[in-house]
Design a protein around this motif. Sequence first.
Motif, mmCIF file in Angstrom:
data_model
loop_
_atom_site.group_PDB
_atom_site.id
_atom_site.type_symbol
_atom_site.label_atom_id
_atom_site.label_comp_id
_atom_site.label_asym_id
_atom_site.label_seq_id
_atom_site.Cartn_x
_atom_site.Cartn_y
_atom_site.Cartn_z
ATOM 1 N N PHE A 28 -115.574 50.902 13.028
ATOM 2 C CA PHE A 28 -114.703 51.051 14.192
ATOM 3 C C PHE A 28 -114.477 49.612 14.943
ATOM 4 O O PHE A 28 -115.261 49.376 15.803
ATOM 5 N N PRO A 29 -113.444 48.955 14.285
ATOM 6 C CA PRO A 29 -113.360 47.479 14.836
ATOM 7 C C PRO A 29 -112.974 47.403 16.324
ATOM 8 O O PRO A 29 -112.952 46.366 16.873
ATOM 9 N N GLU A 30 -112.613 48.416 16.735
ATOM 10 C CA GLU A 30 -112.110 48.680 18.228
ATOM 11 C C GLU A 30 -113.347 48.386 19.351
ATOM 12 O O GLU A 30 -113.155 48.203 20.379
ATOM 13 N N SER A 31 -114.601 48.811 18.848
ATOM 14 C CA SER A 31 -115.645 48.677 19.496
ATOM 15 C C SER A 31 -115.556 49.475 20.892
ATOM 16 O O SER A 31 -115.609 49.157 21.877
ATOM 17 N N PRO A 32 -115.308 50.885 20.732
ATOM 18 C CA PRO A 32 -115.170 51.584 21.791
ATOM 19 C C PRO A 32 -116.431 51.671 22.589
ATOM 20 O O PRO A 32 -117.488 51.735 22.034
ATOM 21 N N ARG A 33 -116.563 52.037 23.866
ATOM 22 C CA ARG A 33 -117.790 51.933 24.550
ATOM 23 C C ARG A 33 -118.300 53.193 24.871
ATOM 24 O O ARG A 33 -119.482 53.557 25.385
ATOM 25 N N ASN A 34 -117.456 54.354 24.638
ATOM 26 C CA ASN A 34 -117.637 55.540 24.940
ATOM 27 C C ASN A 34 -117.077 56.629 24.202
ATOM 28 O O ASN A 34 -116.131 56.212 23.212
ATOM 29 N N LEU A 35 -117.308 57.909 24.173
ATOM 30 C CA LEU A 35 -116.559 58.705 23.249
ATOM 31 C C LEU A 35 -115.164 59.137 24.000
ATOM 32 O O LEU A 35 -114.280 59.239 22.710
ATOM 33 N N GLU A 36 -114.889 58.705 25.017
ATOM 34 C CA GLU A 36 -113.378 58.941 25.536
ATOM 35 C C GLU A 36 -112.602 57.706 24.942
ATOM 36 O O GLU A 36 -111.485 58.147 24.452
ATOM 37 N N ARG A 89 -118.745 71.520 24.091
ATOM 38 C CA ARG A 89 -119.437 72.625 24.689
ATOM 39 C C ARG A 89 -120.345 71.934 25.893
ATOM 40 O O ARG A 89 -121.143 72.696 26.347
ATOM 41 N N GLY A 90 -120.110 70.674 26.336
ATOM 42 C CA GLY A 90 -120.715 70.129 27.442
ATOM 43 C C GLY A 90 -122.180 69.403 27.009
ATOM 44 O O GLY A 90 -122.851 69.587 28.153
ATOM 45 N N GLU A 91 -122.608 69.450 26.046
ATOM 46 C CA GLU A 91 -123.955 68.864 25.477
ATOM 47 C C GLU A 91 -123.944 67.395 25.001
ATOM 48 O O GLU A 91 -124.876 67.000 24.760
ATOM 49 N N HIS A 92 -122.807 66.846 25.101
ATOM 50 C CA HIS A 92 -122.867 65.413 24.708
ATOM 51 C C HIS A 92 -123.344 64.439 25.613
ATOM 52 O O HIS A 92 -123.063 64.725 27.067
ATOM 53 N N THR A 93 -124.172 63.413 25.265
ATOM 54 C CA THR A 93 -124.339 62.231 26.160
ATOM 55 C C THR A 93 -124.165 61.085 25.643
ATOM 56 O O THR A 93 -123.980 60.882 24.444
ATOM 57 N N GLN A 94 -124.191 60.016 26.519
ATOM 58 C CA GLN A 94 -124.046 58.458 26.096
ATOM 59 C C GLN A 94 -124.876 58.107 24.981
ATOM 60 O O GLN A 94 -124.580 57.252 24.286
ATOM 61 N N GLU A 95 -126.129 58.745 25.118
ATOM 62 C CA GLU A 95 -127.114 58.365 24.098
ATOM 63 C C GLU A 95 -126.783 58.703 22.810
ATOM 64 O O GLU A 95 -126.859 57.962 21.608
ATOM 65 N N ASP A 96 -125.941 59.812 22.538
ATOM 66 C CA ASP A 96 -125.389 60.537 21.401
ATOM 67 C C ASP A 96 -124.547 59.518 20.868
ATOM 68 O O ASP A 96 -124.395 59.258 19.564
ATOM 69 N N PHE A 97 -123.651 59.030 21.714
ATOM 70 C CA PHE A 97 -122.845 58.041 21.179
ATOM 71 C C PHE A 97 -122.984 56.992 20.704
ATOM 72 O O PHE A 97 -122.703 56.336 19.879
ATOM 73 N N GLU A 98 -124.129 56.197 21.493
ATOM 74 C CA GLU A 98 -124.829 54.922 21.277
ATOM 75 C C GLU A 98 -125.472 55.047 19.724
ATOM 76 O O GLU A 98 -125.354 54.187 19.079
ATOM 77 N N GLU A 99 -126.137 56.244 19.674
ATOM 78 C CA GLU A 99 -126.630 56.262 18.348
ATOM 79 C C GLU A 99 -125.776 56.565 17.208
ATOM 80 O O GLU A 99 -125.824 55.936 16.094
ATOM 81 N N PHE A 100 -124.281 57.156 17.479
ATOM 82 C CA PHE A 100 -123.550 57.294 16.495
ATOM 83 C C PHE A 100 -122.852 56.207 16.031
ATOM 84 O O PHE A 100 -122.766 55.589 14.949
ATOM 85 N N MET A 101 -122.582 54.984 17.262
ATOM 86 C CA MET A 101 -122.107 53.708 16.982
ATOM 87 C C MET A 101 -123.041 52.768 16.067
ATOM 88 O O MET A 101 -122.620 51.937 15.486
ATOM 89 N N ALA A 102 -124.665 53.073 16.519
ATOM 90 C CA ALA A 102 -125.545 52.235 15.886
ATOM 91 C C ALA A 102 -125.359 52.430 14.200
ATOM 92 O O ALA A 102 -125.387 51.590 13.279
ATOM 93 N N LYS A 103 -125.034 53.494 13.756
ATOM 94 C CA LYS A 103 -124.936 54.103 12.452
ATOM 95 C C LYS A 103 -123.788 53.669 11.855
ATOM 96 O O LYS A 103 -123.372 53.070 10.494
ATOM 97 N N TYR A 104 -122.542 53.658 12.464
ATOM 98 C CA TYR A 104 -121.240 53.724 11.796
ATOM 99 C C TYR A 104 -120.281 52.586 12.574
ATOM 100 O O TYR A 104 -119.090 52.698 12.584
ATOM 101 N N GLY A 105 -120.949 51.640 13.369
ATOM 102 C CA GLY A 105 -119.869 50.941 14.168
ATOM 103 C C GLY A 105 -119.045 50.122 13.673
ATOM 104 O O GLY A 105 -118.078 49.557 13.955
ATOM 105 N N GLU A 106 -119.633 49.672 12.312
ATOM 106 C CA GLU A 106 -118.741 48.615 11.243
ATOM 107 C C GLU A 106 -117.288 49.413 10.834
ATOM 108 O O GLU A 106 -116.397 48.550 10.701
#
Length: 656
Positions: free
Chosen positions: A213-221, A194-211
Amino acid sequence: MSYRYGEYRDGPDPLAPPYDVRSALDRMGDAILSGANPGHALRDLLREGLPGAPDRRGLDELLREVRRRRRELRERGRLDGTLERARALLDKAIGQERAELFPDPSDAARMREAELDALPDDTASAIRELGDYQWYSAAARQTFEELRDLLRGEVLDSQFRGMRQALADPDPAAMEQVRRMMSDLNDMLDRDARGEHTQEDFEEFMAKYGEMFPESPRNLEELVDTLARRAAATQRLLASLTPAQREELSRLIDQTLEQAGLAEQMRRLGESLYSRRPDLAWNTPERMGGDEPMGMSDAVSALDELADLTQLEAALRQDYPGAGMDDVDEAAIRRALGRAAVDDLEALKQVERELERQGYLSRRRGKLELTPKAVRRLGETALRRVFSSLEAGRRGDHDQPDAGSAGELTGSSRPWRFGDEQPIDVVRTVVNGVRRGGGGRTGGDGKAGKVRLSVDDFEVAETERRTAAAVCLLVDLSYSMALRGTWAAAKQTALALQALVSSKFPQDAVQIIGFSNYARVLRPDELAGLEWDMVQGTNLHHALLIAGRHLDRHPDFEPVVLVVTDGEPTAHLRRNGSAAFEWPPTQETLELTLAEVDKMTRRRATLNVFMLADDERLKEFVDEVARRNGGRVFSPGADRLGEYVVSDFLRARRTR
C-alpha cells in the motif's frame, strides 16, 4: 535569571496582529453596492483571488488548472490497452507454437494444430482453453506465461496500487502473501462492521503488508477510501468499453482471479467496499480520446484521478445551494495540483473564517449575512463614493476626518463638564493650568518646567446648536427597479444616507422604508443584503403611512422625506390591511396616495422625489406631488442618484 525569547510554539501566536480582512471586505463591498447579496459577493471574491496577494490563486484559477488536468488525462490514451496487449501476446504464443509444429510430420503435431485451430475467437475463452495445453514450443510456453503474469499483475494492480512490483518476483510465496493479505483485510473489515476493530489491529495489518500500500494510509478509513476509489474506477473502466470489450475484459478478470485463488476474497472485498462507499460513481462511463493504448492498471489510475477531478471541479465552482470552502477536499487538491494549491486554498479559507471571526459576516439559517459592523463600513464606502463625485461646496459638505463632532465653532469656550463632546480648547486649558500655579517655572538649568493640569483647568470650545431632523428615505423595491438596472444605485444611496446621518448627524432620527406591493421598515444591518421584490405593485401609499408615523414620533424634529422610485403608484392599502394592485393605477390608488402627500404637507414635511424613469404617467404624478407639497422633483441618472440624494439632504440641513 536569564531569559531567551523565540517563536511561540504552543499554537497560534497570541501577539500576532489580527488577519487583515478589510481589503477583502471592501472588494466584497464593490459587488454588494452594485446589487449582489453577501453570499454571491463572497463567492466572487474567492473566485477572483485575494486583493493584495497576486501570488495566491483564486478558485477560478484553481478551477482552470483542474480542467486542464482533466483534458490531459482524457487525451492520454485508450482504455482497451490490456485487451490489445493480451491479444497480441496470445497471437504471438500461438504463432510460435505453430512455427515449431509445422516441420514436425507426426500425428501428434497435427493434433496440436487442430487443437489450436479450434480455439475460440475471444481472448478470455482462448486463454482458458490453453490453460491445460501442453506446449510444444518453449518460446511459446514462455510467452503464454508472460501473458498470465501480465493479466495477474494488471488485475491486482488495478485494485491495489503497486501490486505489480509485489508480483514481479516469480516466487510462489509472493502470490501466497497476496492471498493472506486479502484474507486478513476482509477479516478486518468484517470486525469493523461488527464494531470490534481497533487502531492496533490496523497497525498490525500494516506492519505485515504495508509494502503493498504505497499510499501509506494512517487508519482503516483512509485505506477503505483508497481501495473503494480504485474499485469504483475499475467499474467505470468496464462501463466505458464497448459491450463486446466489456464482456471480454470481465471474463479475463474473473479467469485471472480464479487461477490466482483470489476470486472469493475479491468478491467479499468488492461487496464491503461498495456498502461503505455507495456515493462513488461506480458505473459511470468516462470518455477517453487518446491514441495510445493504456494498460488496465494505468487506465484505472487515470479514471480514479478523473473522478477526483470531477468532484473537485464541482466543489470549486461553488454554484450549488449551501456551498462553502469546507466542501473543497484538501487531499483531493493535493493529489491533483500539489502542495502550492493547498496553500492557496488555505489562504482562501482563512479569509472566509476571519470575516466571520472578526464580526463582519454571520450565518443565519444557512444564509450568509453582513453584521452591523460590516454594514457600517460599506456605508462609509458608499458615502465616500458619493462625496468623490460632489463638487466642492461650502464648509461642512464633505467628509473630513479631522472635523469637529458638533456644529460650527462660536469662538467662545466654557468649563468642561462630564459628557461633553465638544473639542477641547487647548490654549485656554493650558493657560488655566499656568494661572493656577500648576507649572511653568524655570528650573535650575534654565529650562522651562512642565505644566500640570487638573480637571478644573479644562475648557471646551462652544459650538452652534444644531437642530435635529426626522429623516425618511422611501426606496422603491419593485421588480421594475431590477429590470431598469436602477436597483443597485438605490441600495447604494440608502447605505450612503444611513452612513451620513449616523456619522455626521447622530442627533437625527433616520428611517429607511422599502416599498413594493407592501411597505416595510428596513433595518440598517439588512440594507447591504437587501434584494428587490419579485412582485407587482408600487405601494407608495403604504410607505407614506409608515413615514408619517415616524415623523409623528419626533414632533420636535425637522421633517425630511425623500422618495426614490421609477414608477407611479399602482397599489394601495385597503382598510383590512391587504394590498390592492391595479395597472394602470385606479383613481382610488392615486387619491389615497395624494391624501398622504397632503398629510405630509400639513406636517411641514417637504417631500422631494427622485424620479428614475421618464414615464409620462410618473411625470404627471410627481408634478402633482410637487404642486401640492411644494417639494422638488429630480430626474438623475442611476449613476448619480446617490450624489443627488446626499446633496439635497445636506442642502436641507444647511438651511436649518
